[in-house]
Scaffold this motif. Structure first.
Motif, PDB file in Angstrom:
ATOM      1  N   ASN A   1      36.530  38.797  44.449  1.00  0.00           N
ATOM      2  CA  ASN A   1      36.151  37.396  44.241  1.00  0.00           C
ATOM      3  C   ASN A   1      36.275  36.537  45.497  1.00  0.00           C
ATOM      4  O   ASN A   1      36.029  35.331  45.445  1.00  0.00           O
ATOM      5  N   TYR A   2      36.647  37.146  46.620  1.00  0.00           N
ATOM      6  CA  TYR A   2      36.731  36.381  47.862  1.00  0.00           C
ATOM      7  C   TYR A   2      35.327  36.143  48.417  1.00  0.00           C
ATOM      8  O   TYR A   2      34.552  37.086  48.620  1.00  0.00           O
TER       9      TYR A   2
ATOM     10  N   ARG B   1      41.239  43.068  43.173  1.00  0.00           N
ATOM     11  CA  ARG B   1      41.982  42.015  43.878  1.00  0.00           C
ATOM     12  C   ARG B   1      41.110  41.282  44.892  1.00  0.00           C
ATOM     13  O   ARG B   1      41.260  40.076  45.100  1.00  0.00           O
ATOM     14  N   LEU B   2      40.172  41.982  45.526  1.00  0.00           N
ATOM     15  CA  LEU B   2      39.420  41.394  46.630  1.00  0.00           C
ATOM     16  C   LEU B   2      38.011  40.925  46.271  1.00  0.00           C
ATOM     17  O   LEU B   2      37.416  40.154  47.018  1.00  0.00           O
TER      18      LEU B   2
ATOM     19  N   CYS C   1      34.421  35.397  51.346  1.00  0.00           N
ATOM     20  CA  CYS C   1      34.211  35.915  52.702  1.00  0.00           C
ATOM     21  C   CYS C   1      33.887  37.405  52.716  1.00  0.00           C
ATOM     22  O   CYS C   1      33.539  37.958  53.770  1.00  0.00           O
ATOM     23  N   LEU C   2      33.973  38.080  51.583  1.00  0.00           N
ATOM     24  CA  LEU C   2      33.708  39.519  51.528  1.00  0.00           C
ATOM     25  C   LEU C   2      32.200  39.753  51.497  1.00  0.00           C
ATOM     26  O   LEU C   2      31.530  39.466  50.506  1.00  0.00           O
TER      27      LEU C   2
END
Length: 426
Positions: free
Chosen positions: A9-10, A6-7, A12-13
């Motif tokens: 592809n962000y 879920r995370l 900002c990660l």
């Protein structure tokens, strides 16, 4: 696995971290002397294996504070990541953020100060007859041990005792914002040692006093607007002397320009001491040339700017100008707000509707107003807030509403706690 998918592809990660402080607490015996480290395999085996499969191009550290050298003391500022909680947790003054050279963290990934929620958020969780300073219903929404005492301690360092709950809320938010600003700008001015930082935290999931820049109701605090300025790609700031801080002078202060862009920068730095009517008292200008992702050599403040004759009646204004115009500016005060002789606050406000869902608020004043905040009549997004209004320099703020903008005669709150301006509703 589901969380990684879920995370991942962000944009900002930056990296994955297994846990916060669990390794450190275990090693120092704060989870019990000699106890087995339950869950260790999760952080050192399970998570890295899953990340290698589902997000192999992003780095992972098992814990923070973190050191890649086992022989090094965990949470040492000179190794890996560092948490700094002397301010707030240990009641240390915010001047502790003016680190000695040997104590500048290589990467500071936890530090912060709490503040109260907005009035809008508190109205959701407290009955109206309980909305006053010191009420049990209000303090119930502060889960920090001695939380109310800590909030009062840091607000009292800057301001006179609050007269209303609204004053208390705003004082706590300004104390938080200014403390984080001090730390961020000092570390950016030492970016040859410090590689970055993360303040705690962006937003909140609970209706409580907290470290966030945006409260649980989605209302931005003062820190949110401050952060947009102190994290600007180009920054002009002061390296300040720890012993001189809040002592009525900026002795040994040095001006530094930070250029965190990919382009070189050439311009002129202006350092001016000004009174609160906008009158120029003293100043100095000098040229500056900075490479990409670099900073200028520190430029010492002249004695007349560091030690003005009347520190309670003036401020230091820094500006960086290039051929393109004003690029960055910053202001520093010689004393806490409660010791400053602010002139009688005066202002003029003009409200116009520029689009069906947008209003323009223009605020002008013949005297200097610090940290002016605007409270719209209903929830909205502001282009800026908690901003300074220099004399004869009108500032425009755009308010975007979800529904069509209210009539220009609709009551609007405008306040400046430092300057004791409390207009209530206009």
């Amino acid at each position: 696995r589901a969380v990684i998918q879920r995370l991942r592809n962000y944009a900002c990660l930056a990296l994955w971290c297994g846990n916060s402080r669990i390794d450190h607490l275990h090693e120092t015996g704060r989870l019990g002397q000699g106890r087995k480290f339950y869950g260790r395999s999760i952080y050192y085996d399970v998570l890295p294996t899953l990340l290698l499969e589902w997000d192999p191009d992003r780095d992972y550290i098992p814990t923070t504070p973190y050191s890649e050298t086992p022989s090094k003391r965990r949470n040492a500022p000179t190794e890996g990541t560092h948490h700094c909680w002397q301010v707030w947790n240990d009641y240390a003054p915010v001047s502790d953020y003016l680190f000695e050279a040997a104590q500048i963290p290589r990467f500071l990934d936890e530090f912060g100060l709490q503040s109260l929620l907005s009035t809008h958020a508190l109205q959701r969780v407290c009955p109206s007859h309980r909305l006053y300073s010191g009420s049990a219903a209000l303090e119930k929404h502060n889960y920090q041990e001695e939380g109310a005492t800590r909030l009062a301690r840091y607000s009292a360092a800057l301001f006179c005792p609050p007269l209303t709950l609204e004053d208390q809320i705003e004082q706590s938010q300004l104390a938080q914002a200014r403390a984080i600003k001090l730390c961020v700008e000092q570390l950016r001015a030492h970016n040859h040692i410090n590689g970055g930082l993360l303040f705690w935290t962006a937003n909140d999931c609970a209706a409580a006093a907290g470290f966030s820049a945006v409260d649980y109701a989605g209302c931005p605090k003062a820190l949110y607007f401050y952060a947009r300025r102190f994290f600007a790609p180009v920054l002009v700031t002061l390296k300040m002397d720890r012993n001189a801080y809040l002592d009525g002078h900026l002795q040994n202060g040095k001006v530094v320009v930070v250029n965190d862009t990919a382009l070189p920068l050439t311009g002129k730095v202006s350092c001016r001491c000004m009174d609160f009517y906008g009158r120029y008292l003293d100043g100095v200008e000098y040229p500056v040339s900075i490479g990409p992702f670099s900073k200028s050599s520190p430029h010492a403040l002249p004695r007349s700017l560091a030690l003005p004759a009347a520190p309670n009646r003036c401020l230091l204004h820094l500006q960086l100008e290039t051929d393109a115009g004003l690029i960055a500016e910053n202001r520093f005060y010689y004393l806490p707000d409660k010791y400053i002789d602010w002139p009688t606050a005066d202002f003029d406000v003009r409200i116009s509707t520029v689009e069906p869902h947008c209003q323009c608020i223009e605020v002008a004043s013949p005297v200097f107003l610090r940290d002016v905040s605007i409270t719209p009549p209903e929830k909205a997004t502001l282009s800026d807030n908690f901003l300074d209004i220099p004399p004869a320099q009108p500032q425009r703020i755009f308010i975007h509403y979800r529904e069509p903008a209210p009539l220009t005669r609709t009551p609007l709150g405008l306040r400046s706690i430092p300057c004791q301006l409390r207009s209530g509703k206009m």
